[in-house]
Scaffold this active site. Structure first.
Site, short mmCIF file in Angstrom:
data_model
loop_
_atom_site.label_atom_id
_atom_site.label_comp_id
_atom_site.label_asym_id
_atom_site.label_seq_id
_atom_site.Cartn_x
_atom_site.Cartn_y
_atom_site.Cartn_z
N GLU A 7 0.84 -1.19 0.00
CA GLU A 7 0.00 0.00 0.00
C GLU A 7 0.88 1.24 0.00
O GLU A 7 2.08 1.16 -0.25
CB GLU A 7 -0.98 0.00 1.19
CG GLU A 7 -0.48 -0.66 2.47
CD GLU A 7 0.63 0.05 3.20
OE1 GLU A 7 0.35 0.82 4.12
OE2 GLU A 7 1.82 -0.18 2.85
N GLU B 217 4.23 1.18 1.63
CA GLU B 217 5.21 0.26 1.07
C GLU B 217 5.63 -0.84 2.03
O GLU B 217 6.76 -1.31 1.98
CB GLU B 217 6.46 1.03 0.60
CG GLU B 217 6.16 2.15 -0.37
CD GLU B 217 7.41 2.77 -0.92
OE1 GLU B 217 7.74 2.47 -2.08
OE2 GLU B 217 8.06 3.54 -0.21
#
Length: 826
Positions: free
Chosen positions: A466, A469
């Site tokens: 997401e 990271e």
């Protein structure tokens, strides 16, 4: 007088009297050793990047800016880092002055002076540092510009001796050429007397308008290190020393100054691919003079700003907010590369760099391109009126970040070389949204957009990572980006006659839009009423208590107990209305969990609870495990939400929170220190993470513009219209049949007042097919029960537009079904 002395006399532009200059030249001629001694102690002490205190960042942007491929940061009283030939290639650890009376004390600018930073020109990135000795013996004032004609940093220096005794001044330069602190060699150039160094295909030359009276190159932390010598014995005893073995080198040069009062001179730090070329560049810049470079430097920035929109009214009534706007916008522009046009690195720094090894090439910090960050910078530039750089950013992403499968690299060096290999679906979607915002629907753009959209259809809504990271699964922020990207892709597909693709993209967008709630909104949570968006759910079931493992030592928790504010992307990108109960309920959860109010500063949020990305509990550098602090960029995102709900007062408060979090050089950092001042940090000011973070600088610019516009200018209108009621708006298939005769090369389009018809932007007009000539036809899905105006246009072979005559045509769609509008050119 020797050749060396004659050359230095020719370069002298200081305020010395002729007698002082002649004496200095004579000293240089008589003190040079016959042969350079080899420095002891190779390869020197371990090297570390040291970038936590950046107060200014700059480069030259004049019309000939590609001749000046040098960027630099200043802070802590010194020039901290220089970059050549790209902003992903750092080349220095620092450049500062040492001062000694020769017997009782030696002081350096970083440790032994108090520092002040200011802009010499508020409308260019011309930084001035004023360093005042803590013992009261001297002040040093330095003004920096990049020579727009060369890769040279010029430092106009005024040294004020405030003591009653003569003082000696030394320049201390620490090369880290080619992004490598252990790969450098150096010495003194035999013809110019400049200090030269080489490493990893990069060379540097340090020169002064006065010339140097002593030079020495040694290895850091050894007896031959000039800084060590000056500290220990208040003098340099290794004049002419060189370092031929690659290592961590330091270079020291004595600058002749008057025995009392004020001395002004210019220091030049030049970069090129060879030492001789660097020396030539330094000489040319010094011969041209600081005033000429300063004038060209300022002119370049003024010219760029003249093409922008005026600063928004949200900042024009407050000097601090306005200067923050100007600096933030200029530094986003400065971040752009000049070899790979449109490439923007995430930041010109390495977070917690003092603990990051520089012993070999390859460390990157934030000196890489992340498409998500590039999108944030491009949208800020576009909002400010710079469509050229925003278009360049999109072109760069298409060429260097997007792959042949539609996958977008997690991050890369500016030449496109991939560094990390994660999959982040929002980075696939954002370029499509940017293309829509730029009104780009040409065939070449469509070919790139199609690959991206097809990738989203095949792989969404789950993401490998997401926005932070760190975790894979179903994230409301990523899903919002996917929806927005697909709706925008459908619009571009329609403009290219690819109606089947458009239908596929819209169907996928609608399914993900519905799944944002079913996949990521828990109703059995333990926070603030129990109903809210979770940060991420591994398997798309937000109510079953799956375990989420927090990166950076944060621990493992029930998915329902971890929240972030990423769900604000859902409203910002137009995927749900801002007043949706799911969003307002989620605001309560994050405010109860990760919100921090700092008295006298502002309101801020952390990334998510239990975050481990930050300093340790005692303020030590993050080296893999720590405690995440609050991020000013998240105040900006909350401010954009406030704009959407009409809460201008709170939006302005968020803008002020961001500005108050900046340091004295207007740098907004990744994280700030939220608790009472301690461990070397000031409450509410940057910690040792990335300062500046270009995402934060861009967010400030965009929020300021949003407040004045009364809307979030980045929100794609076509997405917001489709989901204005919280669900996909019913669509009506409208066929436009236009009877129009054309000449060879002319084509007919329809354009209108709603997003699906281009919002009157001819670049986004819908093309019609000539298969039934002279009737031109095309079918577009338009929102049901919607009134709109439209017209037909002809695009001519030379690119010009011919509009049909007034008045605008009007139509209101029904509740469902399809309709054909039969028109004739007029």
């Amino acid at each position: 007088m020797s050749t060396h002395g004659t050359r230095q006399w020719r370069r002298a532009v200081s305020l010395f009297t002729a007698a002082v200059s002649v004496a200095a030249a004579a000293l240089a001629a008589t003190s040079a050793p016959a042969a350079a001694a080899s420095a002891p102690g190779a390869p020197g002490a371990d090297a570390y990047w040291n970038e936590p205190s950046v107060q200014g960042f700059a480069d030259a942007v004049s019309g000939n800016a590609t001749a000046s491929k040098v960027w630099y940061t200043v802070g802590d009283g010194e020039l901290e880092n220089a970059f050549y030939p790209r902003p992903d290639n750092p080349d220095t650890f620092g450049l500062q002055y040492y001062v000694t009376d020769g017997s009782t004390f030696t002081g350096d600018e970083v440790s032994d002076t108090s520092h002040a930073i200011a802009l010499a020109d508020p409308t260019s990135l011309e930084w001035t540092q004023t360093n005042t000795a803590k013992n009261g013996a001297y002040t040093i004032t330095k003004t920096y510009v990049a020579d727009p004609a060369r890769s040279v940093i010029l430092v106009k220096t005024t040294f004020d001796n405030l003591s009653s005794s003569p003082l000696s001044l030394y320049a201390q330069y620490d090369p880290a050429l080619g992004n490598d602190g252990m790969g450098n060699t150096g010495g003194t150039d035999s013809s110019s007397g400049d200090l030269t160094a080489s490493g990893n295909g990069v060379a540097s030359a340090l020169a002064a308008s006065t010339g140097f009276t002593q030079t020495s190159t040694g290895y850091a932390g050894t007896s031959g290190d000039g800084a060590q010598e000056l500290t220990a014995s208040h003098q340099i005893t290794t004049a002419g020393q060189s370092a031929a073995t690659a290592g961590h080198i330091t270079q020291t040069a004595r600058i002749p100054v008057a025995s009392g009062g004020t001395t002004t001179f210019t220091l030049a730090l030049a970069f090129d691919t060879s030492q001789s070329a660097a020396v030539s560049a330094a000489t040319a810049s010094l011969n041209a003079g600081f005033p000429a470079a300063e004038s060209a430097f300022r002119s370049g920035w003024h010219s760029w700003q003249s093409g922008l929109n005026a600063p928004p009214s949200s900042v024009t009534g407050d000097a601090k907010l306005k200067e923050q706007y100007e600096v933030s916008l200029m530094e986003v522009k400065a971040d752009e590369d000049k070899t790979y046009t449109g490439g923007f690195v995430a930041a010109p720094v390495t977070p917690w760099g003092a603990s990051v090894s520089a012993d070999s090439a390859g460390q990157h910090g934030y000196h890489l391109v992340w498409t998500r960050d590039e999108y944030q910078m491009a949208t800020a530039l576009l909002a400010a009126g710079d469509s050229t750089d925003a278009n360049d950013a999109l072109n760069y992403i298409f060429q260097y970040e997007e792959t042949s499968t539609g996958y977008v690299k997690q991050n890369s060096w500016l030449d496109g070389t991939q560094e990390w290999g994660g999959v982040q679906e929002d980075q696939v979607a954002f370029p499509i949204v940017l293309a829509y915002q730029l009104g780009r629907s040409d065939a070449a753009t469509w070919s790139k957009v199609q690959l991206l959209a097809d990738y989203l259809v095949a792989n969404g809504p789950a993401t490998g990572e997401e926005r932070w990271e760190e975790n894979g699964g179903y994230s409301p922020s990523t899903m919002a980006a996917e929806v927005a990207g697909l709706v925008c892709a459908a619009n571009i597909a329609t403009a290219n006659g690819a109606t089947a693709k458009a239908t596929t993209y819209l169907a996928k967008a609608d399914s993900i839009q519905a799944a944002v709630d079913t996949d990521t909104y828990t109703t059995t949570g333990s926070l603030a009423g129990g109903s809210y968006y979770v940060r991420i759910t591994p398997n798309g079931n937000p109510n079953n208590g799956d375990t989420v493992n927090i990166a950076n030592g944060g621990g493992s928790y029930d998915e329902r107990s971890i929240v972030d504010a990423g769900f604000l992307e859902v409203s910002r990108l137009g995927v749900k209305p801002a007043d949706s109960s799911q969003i307002t309920n989620s605001l309560a959860a994050v405010d109860a969990t990760i919100k921090t109010t700092i008295p006298g500063e502002g309101t801020y949020w952390g990334r998510y609870n239990h975050d481990g990305y930050g300093e340790t509990s005692t303020g030590g550098d993050y080296t893999g495990q720590g405690i995440g602090r609050v991020w000013p960029v998240l105040s900006g995102e909350r401010g954009e939400y406030d704009v959407q709900t009409g809460d201008t007062t709170d939006a302005k408060s968020m803008l002020s929170s961001m500005a108050d979090a900046a340091n004295d050089g207007y740098q907004i950092s990744e994280q700030i220190w939220p608790t009472v001042s301690a461990d070397g940090f000031t409450q509410g000011k940057p910690d040792n993470s990335a300062t500046p973070l270009m995402w934060a600088m861009a967010q400030y610019v965009r929020l300021a513009i949003d407040i004045s516009a009364g809307r979030t200018v980045e929100t794609p209108a076509i997405v917001a219209q489709r989901y204005a009621n919280g669900n996909p708006t019913a669509q009506v298939a409208v066929t436009f049949d236009e009877n129009a005769t054309t000449t060879w090369g002319q084509n007919v389009y329809v354009v209108g007042s709603i997003p699906a018809l281009g919002d009157w932007n001819t670049g986004a007009a819908v093309p019609l097919s000539s298969a039934g000539y002279p009737v031109w036809s095309g079918t577009v899905s338009l929102p049901a029960n919607t009134s709109f105006q439209y017209k037909y246009i002809k695009k001519n072979p030379d690119g010009s537009i011919t509009w049909e005559s007034d008045p605008n045509r009007s139509y209101t769609t029904g509740a469902s079904g399809s309709v054909t509008l039969n028109d004739s050119w007029r």
